[in-house]
Design a protein around this motif. Structure first.
Motif, mmCIF file in Angstrom:
data_model
loop_
_atom_site.group_PDB
_atom_site.id
_atom_site.type_symbol
_atom_site.label_atom_id
_atom_site.label_comp_id
_atom_site.label_asym_id
_atom_site.label_seq_id
_atom_site.Cartn_x
_atom_site.Cartn_y
_atom_site.Cartn_z
ATOM 1 N N GLY A 46 38.276 64.143 163.762
ATOM 2 C CA GLY A 46 39.384 64.721 164.509
ATOM 3 C C GLY A 46 40.363 65.384 163.559
ATOM 4 O O GLY A 46 39.979 66.205 162.721
ATOM 5 N N SER A 47 41.626 64.995 163.653
ATOM 6 C CA SER A 47 42.657 65.566 162.779
ATOM 7 C C SER A 47 42.789 64.817 161.456
ATOM 8 O O SER A 47 43.578 65.197 160.597
ATOM 9 N N ASN A 48 41.993 63.750 161.286
ATOM 10 C CA ASN A 48 42.077 62.927 160.076
ATOM 11 C C ASN A 48 41.026 63.374 159.059
ATOM 12 O O ASN A 48 39.827 63.178 159.264
ATOM 13 N N THR A 49 41.464 63.986 157.978
ATOM 14 C CA THR A 49 40.550 64.421 156.919
ATOM 15 C C THR A 49 40.351 63.291 155.927
ATOM 16 O O THR A 49 41.308 62.830 155.305
ATOM 17 N N VAL A 50 39.100 62.832 155.778
ATOM 18 C CA VAL A 50 38.832 61.667 154.944
ATOM 19 C C VAL A 50 38.171 62.014 153.617
ATOM 20 O O VAL A 50 38.232 61.231 152.664
ATOM 21 N N LEU A 51 37.528 63.181 153.539
ATOM 22 C CA LEU A 51 36.964 63.656 152.273
ATOM 23 C C LEU A 51 37.380 65.108 152.082
ATOM 24 O O LEU A 51 37.211 65.930 152.980
ATOM 25 N N ARG A 52 37.890 65.416 150.877
ATOM 26 C CA ARG A 52 38.434 66.746 150.618
ATOM 27 C C ARG A 52 37.757 67.363 149.385
ATOM 28 O O ARG A 52 38.329 67.387 148.293
ATOM 29 N N GLY A 53 36.528 67.809 149.568
ATOM 30 C CA GLY A 53 35.849 68.512 148.489
ATOM 31 C C GLY A 53 35.461 67.628 147.317
ATOM 32 O O GLY A 53 35.822 67.892 146.175
ATOM 33 N N ILE A 54 34.686 66.567 147.596
ATOM 34 C CA ILE A 54 34.303 65.593 146.575
ATOM 35 C C ILE A 54 33.126 66.103 145.750
ATOM 36 O O ILE A 54 32.120 66.569 146.290
ATOM 37 N N ASP A 55 33.239 65.995 144.428
ATOM 38 C CA ASP A 55 32.146 66.286 143.496
ATOM 39 C C ASP A 55 31.787 65.009 142.733
ATOM 40 O O ASP A 55 32.677 64.284 142.287
ATOM 41 N N LEU A 56 30.503 64.748 142.603
ATOM 42 C CA LEU A 56 30.027 63.600 141.820
ATOM 43 C C LEU A 56 28.733 63.984 141.113
ATOM 44 O O LEU A 56 27.911 64.715 141.668
ATOM 45 N N ASP A 57 28.544 63.474 139.909
ATOM 46 C CA ASP A 57 27.280 63.596 139.187
ATOM 47 C C ASP A 57 26.912 62.218 138.658
ATOM 48 O O ASP A 57 27.721 61.574 137.977
ATOM 49 N N ILE A 58 25.714 61.763 138.968
ATOM 50 C CA ILE A 58 25.278 60.455 138.491
ATOM 51 C C ILE A 58 23.937 60.597 137.793
ATOM 52 O O ILE A 58 22.910 60.866 138.439
ATOM 53 N N PRO A 59 23.891 60.445 136.467
ATOM 54 C CA PRO A 59 22.623 60.491 135.741
ATOM 55 C C PRO A 59 21.734 59.303 136.109
ATOM 56 O O PRO A 59 22.219 58.262 136.573
ATOM 57 N N ARG A 60 20.473 59.460 135.874
ATOM 58 C CA ARG A 60 19.514 58.394 136.158
ATOM 59 C C ARG A 60 19.857 57.127 135.364
ATOM 60 O O ARG A 60 20.159 57.181 134.175
ATOM 61 N N GLY A 61 19.852 55.995 136.048
ATOM 62 C CA GLY A 61 20.079 54.718 135.404
ATOM 63 C C GLY A 61 21.532 54.359 135.190
ATOM 64 O O GLY A 61 21.824 53.337 134.566
ATOM 65 N N LYS A 62 22.452 55.147 135.724
ATOM 66 C CA LYS A 62 23.872 54.881 135.537
ATOM 67 C C LYS A 62 24.480 54.243 136.787
ATOM 68 O O LYS A 62 23.962 54.384 137.899
ATOM 69 N N VAL A 63 25.600 53.564 136.595
ATOM 70 C CA VAL A 63 26.296 52.885 137.679
ATOM 71 C C VAL A 63 27.703 53.458 137.797
ATOM 72 O O VAL A 63 28.442 53.521 136.814
ATOM 73 N N VAL A 64 28.047 53.884 139.003
ATOM 74 C CA VAL A 64 29.385 54.401 139.269
ATOM 75 C C VAL A 64 30.070 53.484 140.279
ATOM 76 O O VAL A 64 29.497 53.169 141.332
ATOM 77 N N ALA A 65 31.274 53.044 139.956
ATOM 78 C CA ALA A 65 32.073 52.233 140.866
ATOM 79 C C ALA A 65 33.146 53.110 141.496
ATOM 80 O O ALA A 65 33.873 53.817 140.795
ATOM 81 N N LEU A 66 33.229 53.064 142.824
ATOM 82 C CA LEU A 66 34.287 53.756 143.551
ATOM 83 C C LEU A 66 35.365 52.749 143.907
ATOM 84 O O LEU A 66 35.086 51.739 144.553
ATOM 85 N N ILE A 67 36.593 53.004 143.480
ATOM 86 C CA ILE A 67 37.706 52.122 143.799
ATOM 87 C C ILE A 67 38.808 52.946 144.447
ATOM 88 O O ILE A 67 38.833 54.179 144.325
ATOM 89 N N GLY A 68 39.713 52.262 145.122
ATOM 90 C CA GLY A 68 40.823 52.954 145.748
ATOM 91 C C GLY A 68 41.282 52.209 146.987
ATOM 92 O O GLY A 68 40.607 51.288 147.466
ATOM 93 N N PRO A 69 42.432 52.577 147.534
ATOM 94 C CA PRO A 69 42.961 51.883 148.711
ATOM 95 C C PRO A 69 42.103 52.109 149.943
ATOM 96 O O PRO A 69 41.285 53.045 149.999
ATOM 97 N N SER A 70 42.292 51.271 150.947
ATOM 98 C CA SER A 70 41.585 51.438 152.217
ATOM 99 C C SER A 70 41.921 52.807 152.804
ATOM 100 O O SER A 70 43.059 53.269 152.725
ATOM 101 N N GLY A 71 40.903 53.453 153.381
ATOM 102 C CA GLY A 71 41.109 54.753 153.983
ATOM 103 C C GLY A 71 41.021 55.917 153.021
ATOM 104 O O GLY A 71 41.279 57.068 153.405
ATOM 105 N N SER A 72 40.640 55.656 151.778
ATOM 106 C CA SER A 72 40.586 56.737 150.788
ATOM 107 C C SER A 72 39.291 57.540 150.855
ATOM 108 O O SER A 72 39.164 58.563 150.197
#
Length: 266
Positions: free
Chosen positions: A18-44
């Protein structure tokens, strides 16, 4: 980084409800065998990213590329969510292919209550991937033994603790042989005394070289396990970098405030 070098490339991912934008042009790159942790407040937007990577959510724009499979003739898979002209049937096929290359471990386990532990684990490989049942059962039993739950293979979810259910959820994901493992707050629904067993399994998978994206509030675990930490707020990537840098010496004020608050709560 090209698709052949990465398990995952995300470009310009956007999503609104609706009027709630939850993702605004996200870019991510994850090489093989790597671990990425996503942190942030609720609703981010952290969980929305995971659901988009698993084909459970359809972004409004952007693209997701999952690299070529090891030992397979299949090349990289790219899903362009900005292609509005793509027929619905073709989009559904793309999302199905995306789900085939990733596997989600949910916050609240999401096991089928009417199925035994073993039935839960083999359902996807047998019914969706159409693999031979005997082969899948043998692999499932080995995975259950690995996490100390082989003796529970004929039990039903209601007979297990929360920690045991979450370990079954991890085994269910591994049984699909994905290229990418996705964890959505895997310990947040657990009693404190059950957290360590689940985190130990995830840490072991990281040490084995599984490619993973983990949404977590366990900062100590993220520091020990993740190669990169991404801090999100308001649908944006505010800061990213090595786990030790972002969690010990964050550069952005919003990251600093979030880390201080979470460490204080702990």
């Amino acid at each position: 980084m090209s698709p052949t070098d990465a398990v995952l490339q995300v470009r310009g991912l956007g999503k609104s409800f609706g009027s709630n934008t939850v993702l605004r042009g996200i870019d991510l790159d994850i090489p093989r065998g790597k671990v990425v942790a996503l942190i942030g407040p609720s609703g981010s937007g952290k969980t929305t990213i995971l659901r988009s990577l698993n084909g459970l959510e359809t972004p409004d724009g952007g693209s997701v590329t999952v690299g070529a499979r090891d030992n397979s003739a299949e090349g990289p898979l790219t899903v362009d969510f900005g292609d509005a002209a793509l027929p619905k049937k073709a989009r559904a096929a793309q999302l199905s292919a995306l789900r085939d290359r990733s596997a989600m471990v949910f916050q609240h386990y999401n096991l089928f209550p009417h199925m035994t532990v073993l039935q839960n684990v083999i359902e996807g490989p047998v019914q969706v991937q159409k693999r031979p049942r005997a082969e899948v059962v043998a692999e499932a039993e080995k995975l259950l033994d690995r996490v100390g739950l082989l003796e529970k293979k004929d039990a039903y979810p209601f007979e297990l603790s929360g920690g045991q259910q979450q370990r079954v959820g991890i085994v269910r994901a591994l049984a699909l042989k994905p290229q990418l493992l996705l964890f959505d707050e895997p310990t947040s629904a657990l009693d404190p005394e059950l957290v360590d067993d689940v985190l130990a399994v995830i840490k072991e998978l990281a040490d084995e070289g599984w490619t993973m994206v983990i949404v977590t509030h366990e900062l100590a675990f993220a520091r020990q396990t993740a190669d990169e930490v991404v801090f999100m707020a308001d649908g944006l990537v505010v800061e990213r970098g090595p786990a030790s840098q972002v969690l010990r010496h964050p550069k952005e004020e919003r990251t600093q405030a979030f880390v201080r608050r979470l460490l204080h709560e702990i």
